[in-house]
Design a protein around this motif. Sequence first.
Motif, PDB file in Angstrom:
ATOM      1  N   LEU A  21      -0.151  -3.905  -1.197  1.00 15.72           N
ATOM      2  CA  LEU A  21      -0.018  -4.576   0.102  1.00 15.72           C
ATOM      3  C   LEU A  21      -1.275  -4.476   0.966  1.00 15.72           C
ATOM      4  O   LEU A  21      -1.609  -5.416   1.680  1.00 15.72           O
ATOM      5  N   THR A  22      -1.959  -3.331   0.900  1.00 15.59           N
ATOM      6  CA  THR A  22      -3.131  -3.132   1.752  1.00 15.59           C
ATOM      7  C   THR A  22      -4.449  -3.442   1.050  1.00 15.59           C
ATOM      8  O   THR A  22      -5.487  -3.528   1.709  1.00 15.59           O
ATOM      9  N   GLY A  23      -4.419  -3.586  -0.279  1.00 16.82           N
ATOM     10  CA  GLY A  23      -5.640  -3.862  -1.024  1.00 16.82           C
ATOM     11  C   GLY A  23      -6.557  -2.658  -1.155  1.00 16.82           C
ATOM     12  O   GLY A  23      -7.752  -2.812  -1.415  1.00 16.82           O
ATOM     13  N   ILE A  24      -6.020  -1.455  -0.991  1.00 15.37           N
ATOM     14  CA  ILE A  24      -6.851  -0.254  -1.119  1.00 15.37           C
ATOM     15  C   ILE A  24      -6.637   0.415  -2.473  1.00 15.37           C
ATOM     16  O   ILE A  24      -5.645   0.176  -3.154  1.00 15.37           O
ATOM     17  N   GLY A  25      -7.588   1.256  -2.854  1.00 13.06           N
ATOM     18  CA  GLY A  25      -7.443   2.033  -4.076  1.00 13.06           C
ATOM     19  C   GLY A  25      -7.717   1.232  -5.328  1.00 13.06           C
ATOM     20  O   GLY A  25      -8.094   0.064  -5.290  1.00 13.06           O
ATOM     21  N   THR A  26      -7.502   1.891  -6.446  1.00 10.28           N
ATOM     22  CA  THR A  26      -7.722   1.279  -7.752  1.00 10.28           C
ATOM     23  C   THR A  26      -6.462   0.550  -8.189  1.00 10.28           C
ATOM     24  O   THR A  26      -5.380   1.146  -8.198  1.00 10.28           O
ATOM     25  N   PRO A  27      -6.595  -0.721  -8.548  1.00 11.30           N
ATOM     26  CA  PRO A  27      -5.405  -1.454  -9.001  1.00 11.30           C
ATOM     27  C   PRO A  27      -4.767  -0.788 -10.223  1.00 11.30           C
ATOM     28  O   PRO A  27      -5.467  -0.317 -11.110  1.00 11.30           O
ATOM     29  N   SER A  28      -3.449  -0.723 -10.231  1.00 10.92           N
ATOM     30  CA  SER A  28      -2.728  -0.078 -11.334  1.00 10.92           C
ATOM     31  C   SER A  28      -2.021  -1.070 -12.239  1.00 10.92           C
ATOM     32  O   SER A  28      -1.279  -0.669 -13.123  1.00 10.92           O
ATOM     33  N   HIS A  29      -2.227  -2.375 -12.007  1.00  8.98           N
ATOM     34  CA  HIS A  29      -1.552  -3.326 -12.878  1.00  8.98           C
ATOM     35  C   HIS A  29      -2.198  -3.303 -14.257  1.00  8.98           C
ATOM     36  O   HIS A  29      -3.357  -2.912 -14.413  1.00  8.98           O
ATOM     37  N   GLY A  30      -1.406  -3.670 -15.249  1.00 10.07           N
ATOM     38  CA  GLY A  30      -1.884  -3.630 -16.623  1.00 10.07           C
ATOM     39  C   GLY A  30      -1.772  -2.253 -17.255  1.00 10.07           C
ATOM     40  O   GLY A  30      -2.351  -1.993 -18.302  1.00 10.07           O
ATOM     41  N   LYS A  31      -0.997  -1.378 -16.622  1.00 12.75           N
ATOM     42  CA  LYS A  31      -0.808  -0.021 -17.130  1.00 12.75           C
ATOM     43  C   LYS A  31       0.655   0.376 -17.003  1.00 12.75           C
ATOM     44  O   LYS A  31       1.324   0.001 -16.044  1.00 12.75           O
ATOM     45  N   LEU A  32       1.118   1.156 -17.940  1.00 13.90           N
ATOM     46  CA  LEU A  32       2.414   1.814 -17.847  1.00 13.90           C
ATOM     47  C   LEU A  32       2.118   3.296 -17.717  1.00 13.90           C
ATOM     48  O   LEU A  32       1.452   3.870 -18.584  1.00 13.90           O
ATOM     49  N   SER A  33       2.573   3.901 -16.635  1.00  7.50           N
ATOM     50  CA  SER A  33       2.398   5.335 -16.434  1.00  7.50           C
ATOM     51  C   SER A  33       3.732   6.015 -16.675  1.00  7.50           C
ATOM     52  O   SER A  33       4.756   5.583 -16.143  1.00  7.50           O
ATOM     53  N   THR A  34       3.705   7.068 -17.472  1.00 12.54           N
ATOM     54  CA  THR A  34       4.917   7.836 -17.740  1.00 12.54           C
ATOM     55  C   THR A  34       4.696   9.271 -17.287  1.00 12.54           C
ATOM     56  O   THR A  34       3.575   9.785 -17.311  1.00 12.54           O
TER      57      THR A  34
END
Length: 190
Positions: free
Chosen positions: A154-167
């Motif tokens: 929503l804010t456009g901050i940080g490293t994008p996490s799409h394209g990953k599955l975190s377990t």
Amino acid sequence: IADADTIDETNLQRQITFTEADIGKNKALVMQGRLKQINSQTHITAIAEFLDEARLVELANAADIILDCSDNYPTRQAVNRAAVATRTPLVSAAAVGFDGQIAVYRPDLPDTPCYACLFDGEQASDGTCALFGVFSPLVGIIGTTQAAEALKVLTGIGTPSHGKLSTYNALSGKWQQYGVRHNPECPVCS
């Protein structure tokens, strides 16, 4: 907040918004009230109904982001289809037993995977909390991570996490990440 379910005693150990006095009441309505008690300036709509595909698309179309906190595979697939249809970012989280997972899906970006790219329609069951139980601290860990990912989108901050599955495994305390690619033959997003 959309949930047609009512609060059960077995929910209390992991769904900290609820108390014993809430047993038998609708989850969405109780959560709306509790969150308004925390911050009266918030605007929260509680939807105390089961949502069909058309209603999911209608609600997704009006949202900036979707947080899927559902506890079953068919609902996750239906929410994903609505997110893809409306190109609405989706942060999906799940927890059962001692294991949790989270993924960010960005149908608003080109060539990114959706939930169905990772979990195709052939996987019919993922087990329920009622059947397998869930370690209560795990829900907090996964839920706060889901909130952080939503705020990043929503804010456009940080490293994008799409394209990953975190377990995450609560017994070992370890996170693992797996790359997820767009499936060019995905029946939902291709």
